[in-house]
Design an enzyme around this catalytic site. Structure first.
Site, PDB file in Angstrom:
ATOM      1  N   SER A  94       0.817  -1.207   0.000  1.00 45.34           N
ATOM      2  CA  SER A  94       0.000   0.000   0.000  1.00 45.34           C
ATOM      3  C   SER A  94       0.854   1.262   0.000  1.00 45.34           C
ATOM      4  O   SER A  94       1.603   1.514  -0.922  1.00 45.34           O
ATOM      5  CB  SER A  94      -0.957  -0.043   1.196  1.00 45.34           C
ATOM      6  OG  SER A  94      -1.894   1.005   1.153  1.00 45.34           O
ATOM      7  N   ASP A 231      -2.774   6.141  -3.411  1.00 46.36           N
ATOM      8  CA  ASP A 231      -1.645   5.463  -2.779  1.00 46.36           C
ATOM      9  C   ASP A 231      -1.173   4.334  -3.683  1.00 46.36           C
ATOM     10  O   ASP A 231      -1.688   4.135  -4.781  1.00 46.36           O
ATOM     11  CB  ASP A 231      -2.016   4.962  -1.383  1.00 46.36           C
ATOM     12  CG  ASP A 231      -3.053   3.847  -1.408  1.00 46.36           C
ATOM     13  OD1 ASP A 231      -3.778   3.739  -2.414  1.00 46.36           O
ATOM     14  OD2 ASP A 231      -3.150   3.099  -0.414  1.00 46.36           O
ATOM     15  N   ASP A 233      -1.385   1.082  -3.858  1.00 44.97           N
ATOM     16  CA  ASP A 233      -2.236  -0.012  -4.343  1.00 44.97           C
ATOM     17  C   ASP A 233      -3.628   0.457  -4.735  1.00 44.97           C
ATOM     18  O   ASP A 233      -4.474  -0.352  -5.116  1.00 44.97           O
ATOM     19  CB  ASP A 233      -2.320  -1.144  -3.317  1.00 44.97           C
ATOM     20  CG  ASP A 233      -3.195  -0.808  -2.120  1.00 44.97           C
ATOM     21  OD1 ASP A 233      -3.242   0.374  -1.743  1.00 44.97           O
ATOM     22  OD2 ASP A 233      -3.814  -1.722  -1.559  1.00 44.97           O
ATOM     23  N   ASP A 235      -6.252   1.828  -3.105  1.00 43.54           N
ATOM     24  CA  ASP A 235      -7.479   1.748  -2.314  1.00 43.54           C
ATOM     25  C   ASP A 235      -7.742   3.033  -1.536  1.00 43.54           C
ATOM     26  O   ASP A 235      -8.725   3.142  -0.813  1.00 43.54           O
ATOM     27  CB  ASP A 235      -7.490   0.536  -1.379  1.00 43.54           C
ATOM     28  CG  ASP A 235      -6.346   0.522  -0.374  1.00 43.54           C
ATOM     29  OD1 ASP A 235      -5.564   1.492  -0.339  1.00 43.54           O
ATOM     30  OD2 ASP A 235      -6.232  -0.473   0.374  1.00 43.54           O
TER      31      ASP A 235
END
Length: 441
Positions: A94, A231, A233, A235
């Site tokens: 992340s 960010d 990843d 999400d």
């Protein structure tokens, strides 16, 4: 082993290929023979290494691994649920630095595994399990069309017309490079894309939702209407207005909640958020007649409360927003489109719309510690917390918690003045550092 967002560690040291393979075997051993597991990853150099190891473990247990390549976490969750797979996995850390990586697991419904299910997978690591041979081994396949299916779903659920808007989009050199600019341009926006040249080591480096200075400066430089920052990843999303001022997850959540309320789509007239959410958010929602439900920090806890209460919207100050009408997990791109749709519907600029949340001064300190597991027994720390709470009364808050993904203790103070925030944060952080062995990075 599992924190609030899966297994994380320094790739090839804490999170080794051997561990990834063992996790694959443990997960695969709990599935039916031939069950499919969708695997996506972000752009970190260690991603293909861990992807191969995880797939090998699944195949060794008789499961089939379907490799999706670089995709945002919410895309993998969506494709897992829509494609009838038995499970999904994302290889990503992340917003963490590039040297870290992680593995998070999803059930067949696209929701992250519950604590009990993660505990069962972890317990299975200690077992060798059955080792099928010959034709009973699993298979590995590539799915090159997964990205297009996810994008089609996003367009179907978020059909907003963005014609006339100029957006700066910061993809953090992460997974949204393959989705966000294309989707926003297809919806009619003029897009200035930054953070779209991943090289395996630059993910989140000075860019993205954890470093908003770049997107803010770019918005001012090109004269854009606003900026969006994802960010690594995908999400999470944060935003900046046309002046470069930060619009955080609390403010985005408030705008989206008010939009759903206006349209009669806010189930229970309530929204779910965490203890880190600014008190200004709760006051804004109270003024609009919207109930706020509080949970521990972590999107899994937000989601659990949403499912328990039948609510549709929840999120975190970090920009991790969950709208269950848009998918089973936090989705930065879907949240961005919801935000833009709300602004288009009212004709407001982002800055005035975000002003609905009048944030109290808030200070967050992250303390690198040696023994974060000792926090519950840190009597001096909790004595300092009680002293702070008594001094602030109803005009402030203090939250002290161990990070679920890093060796950190986080101290957050809200108070009527910046000076009080600074003073109490410093005092409590000093006690944490002395008791748990650490330093402020």
């Amino acid at each position: 082993m599992f924190g609030t967002d899966g297994v994380r560690g320094v790739a090839n040291r804490g999170l080794t290929p051997e561990l990834a393979m063992a996790l694959g075997r443990a997960l695969g051993g709990r599935l039916e023979r031939g069950a499919r597991v969708m695997i996506g990853r972000d752009t970190r150099r260690s991603g293909p290494m861990l992807e191969g190891a995880l797939a090998a473990g699944l195949v060794s247990a008789g499961a089939d691994a379907v490799l999706l390549g670089v995709l945002p976490t919410p895309a993998v969750a969506e494709l897992t649920a829509a494609g009838g797979a038995a499970a999904g996995a994302v290889i990503s850390a992340s917003h963490n630095p590039f040297a870290d990586n992680g593995i998070k697991l999803f059930g067949p419904d696209g929701f992250k595994l519950a604590d009990a299910e993660e505990a069962a997978v972890e317990a299975a690591l200690e077992e060798d399990g059955e080792r099928p041979v010959g034709g009973d081994l699993g298979t590995v396949a590539h799915d090159p069309d997964g990205r297009d299916r996810y994008i089609a779903t996003i367009h179907e659920r978020c059909p907003v017309d963005l014609s006339g808007l100029h957006l700066v989009v910061d993809c953090a050199h992460g997974a949204t490079v393959v989705t966000a600019p294309e989707v926003l341009e297809a919806r009619g926006a003029r897009v200035t894309a930054i953070g779209v040249a991943p090289d395996g080591v630059n993910i989140n480096e000075g860019c993205g939702s954890t470093h908003l200075d770049l997107v803010a400066a770019t918005v001012r430089e090109v004269g854009a209407d606003m900026g969006l920052a994802f960010d690594g990843d995908g999400d999470r999303v944060l935003a900046v207005d046309r002046t470069g001022a930060t619009v955080d997850g609390d403010q985005i959540l408030a705008i989206c909640a008010l939009d759903l309320r206006r349209r009669g789509l806010l189930a229970g007239d309530a929204v779910v958020t965490t203890t880190m959410t600014n008190l200004g958010f709760r006051r804004a929602m109270a003024g609009a007649g919207i109930e706020v439900r509080w949970t521990d920090v972590g999107d899994r806890y937000v989601l659990a409360e949403m499912k328990r209460g039948g609510f549709v919207l929840g999120g975190e100050q970090s920009g991790h927003l969950i709208d269950l009408s848009h998918g089973p997990s936090g989705d930065g791109l879907a949240a961005a489109l919801h935000l833009l749709s709300a602004l288009v519907a009212t004709g407001e600029d982002l800055g005035p719309a975000a002003a609905i949340v009048q944030r109290l001064p808030q200070k967050l300190v992250n303390i690198v510690v040696e023994r974060k597991s000792d926090l519950p027994q840190a009597d001096g720390t909790w004595a300092a917390v009680r002293e702070c709470e008594a001094a602030l009364g109803e005009d402030g808050r203090v939250v002290v918690r161990a990070s679920g993904t890093e060796s950190l203790v986080r101290v957050m103070v809200e108070a009527p003045t910046v000076e009080e925030c600074e003073s109490w944060c410093t005092r409590i952080a000093d006690v944490v550092r002395s008791e748990l062995g650490g330093a402020i990075p």
